[in-house]
Design a protein around this motif. Structure first.
Motif, PDB file in Angstrom:
ATOM      1  N   GLU A  52      11.082  48.370  63.810  1.00  0.00           N
ATOM      2  CA  GLU A  52      10.877  47.190  64.647  1.00  0.00           C
ATOM      3  C   GLU A  52      10.133  47.571  65.920  1.00  0.00           C
ATOM      4  O   GLU A  52      10.193  46.868  66.936  1.00  0.00           O
ATOM      5  N   ARG A 107       7.657  48.076  68.894  1.00  0.00           N
ATOM      6  CA  ARG A 107       6.769  47.110  69.534  1.00  0.00           C
ATOM      7  C   ARG A 107       6.193  47.730  70.802  1.00  0.00           C
ATOM      8  O   ARG A 107       6.772  48.666  71.371  1.00  0.00           O
ATOM      9  N   ILE A 142       3.106  50.436  66.459  1.00  0.00           N
ATOM     10  CA  ILE A 142       2.691  50.017  67.805  1.00  0.00           C
ATOM     11  C   ILE A 142       1.175  49.895  67.880  1.00  0.00           C
ATOM     12  O   ILE A 142       0.630  48.912  68.412  1.00  0.00           O
ATOM     13  N   THR A 169      -0.024  46.813  65.987  1.00  0.00           N
ATOM     14  CA  THR A 169       0.297  45.579  66.716  1.00  0.00           C
ATOM     15  C   THR A 169      -0.702  45.346  67.835  1.00  0.00           C
ATOM     16  O   THR A 169      -1.210  44.230  68.034  1.00  0.00           O
TER      17      THR A 169
END
Length: 339
Positions: free
Chosen positions: A20, A22, A44, A47
């Motif tokens: 998860e 971020r 990361i 994203t």
């Protein structure tokens, strides 16, 4: 005192799971499990790149960094693109990097994401304490070593789930037993099965692909014991345990085979029909019939009960789990007959 404690508690940074991960102004990726750390950092990057394809990615080695390296990489360019700075070897950081990083945490550059990879150990504690204390407004992604079979099974299951594939509990058990070492090898095995096969993944598929990895593992022990080759089964068992195998998967392999034998022991008719009745594949029925040859119902019942008792003893912390499994293997090799 209560007010100070509340302030310290509020300053603790969020703990984020590796899957998860971020972006944040500062991301501390800690712990020795390199595969999980690599995946977190890649997530990361993906994203950030999805949000702005002009992302600038820079890499810095904390062990050899000199004054000004971090500041230069974090500073905005002429066009103001977002920046990702990936810092490796923070557990071996230089004094120059430590001092510059501590200053940077006081006022992180806008538009920059600083990822600090710390593999473990006490070096760099001052920097870690500052990040964990809230300086820089960061998050932490802890990548602890994945040791327990249950955790490795959960990891493998997540690999298949992410690919939209179903995998049987038995297949997971065989796969985890075959790849007891590096987590990266287990991940690669999952990806190979996903890429090379279609449909649901069962025990037979895993055994077909990785039989060579399983010559002295749980199923080799089980096969030898069920065939009545007690001496061979004990040698394989001791070799497997000396190589780091957990007794629990060995018991699970024996239990799975005994349950399959119980389903077919008195069954009559074609394998396909029996398979449909018991939720098995026809080849599993054929194999269970071969394993059950020479067994009596009473002996099979005793073996199943003793297997369950051994499983409970080992999982509850038996003083000598290896001896408990050896007793079980001897009983099965005698087809459930007590000595």
């Amino acid at each position: 005192m209560a007010a100070r404690a509340a302030t310290r508690s509020a300053a603790r940074i969020p703990q984020v799971a590796w899957n998860e991960a971020r972006p944040a102004p500062v991301v501390l990726v800690s712990g020795p499990e390199e595969l999980l750390a690599e995946r977190a950092i890649r997530r990361i990057r993906e994203t950030l790149a999805a949000a702005d394809p002009s992302l600038e990615v820079s890499d810095l080695d904390a062990s050899s960094a000199v004054p000004g390296d971090l500041t230069t990489l974090a500073s905005p360019s002429l066009f103001g693109e977002p920046r990702l700075i990936r810092v490796a070897a923070v557990e071996r950081l230089s004094e120059a990097f430590l001092n510059e990083a501590l200053r940077y945490l006081e006022a992180p550059d806008e538009g920059a994401t600083l990822v600090l990879r710390h593999g473990g150990g006490v070096r760099g504690k001052k920097l870690l304490d500052a990040v964990r204390g809230g300086a820089g407004g960061g998050i932490e992604i802890a990548c602890a070593e994945v040791k327990r079979d249950a955790d490795r099974s959960s990891f493998a299951a997540a690999e298949f789930r992410a690919a939209g594939r179903r995998v049987s509990p038995g297949a997971l058990r065989v796969l985890v037993s075959a790849f007891q070492g590096d987590l990266g090898e287990l991940a690669s095995a999952c990806q190979q099965l996903i890429a090379d096969t279609a449909g649901d993944i069962g025990e037979g598929t895993v055994q077909t692909y990785y039989a060579g990895r399983m010559e002295t593992d749980a199923f080799a022990v089980a096969d030898a014991a069920l065939a009545g080759r007690g001496g061979e089964a004990l040698v394989l068992l001791r070799h497997a345990i000396d190589s780091g195998a957990d007794p629990v998967p060995i018991i699970a392999a024996l239990a799975a085979k005994l349950r399959a034998m119980a389903k077919v022991l008195d069954a009559r008719g074609q394998a396909a029909k029996i398979a449909a009745e018991h939720g098995m594949a026809p080849w599993q029925v054929d194999r269970a019939r071969r394993d059950a040859a020479g067994w009596e119902a009473a002996g099979l019942g005793r073996a199943i009960v003793f297997t369950a008792e051994t499983d409970e003893r080992v999982k509850s912390g038996a003083r000598d789990p290896e001896f408990a499994v050896e007793r079980l293997v001897r009983l099965i090799a005698r087809r459930g007959e007590t000595a």
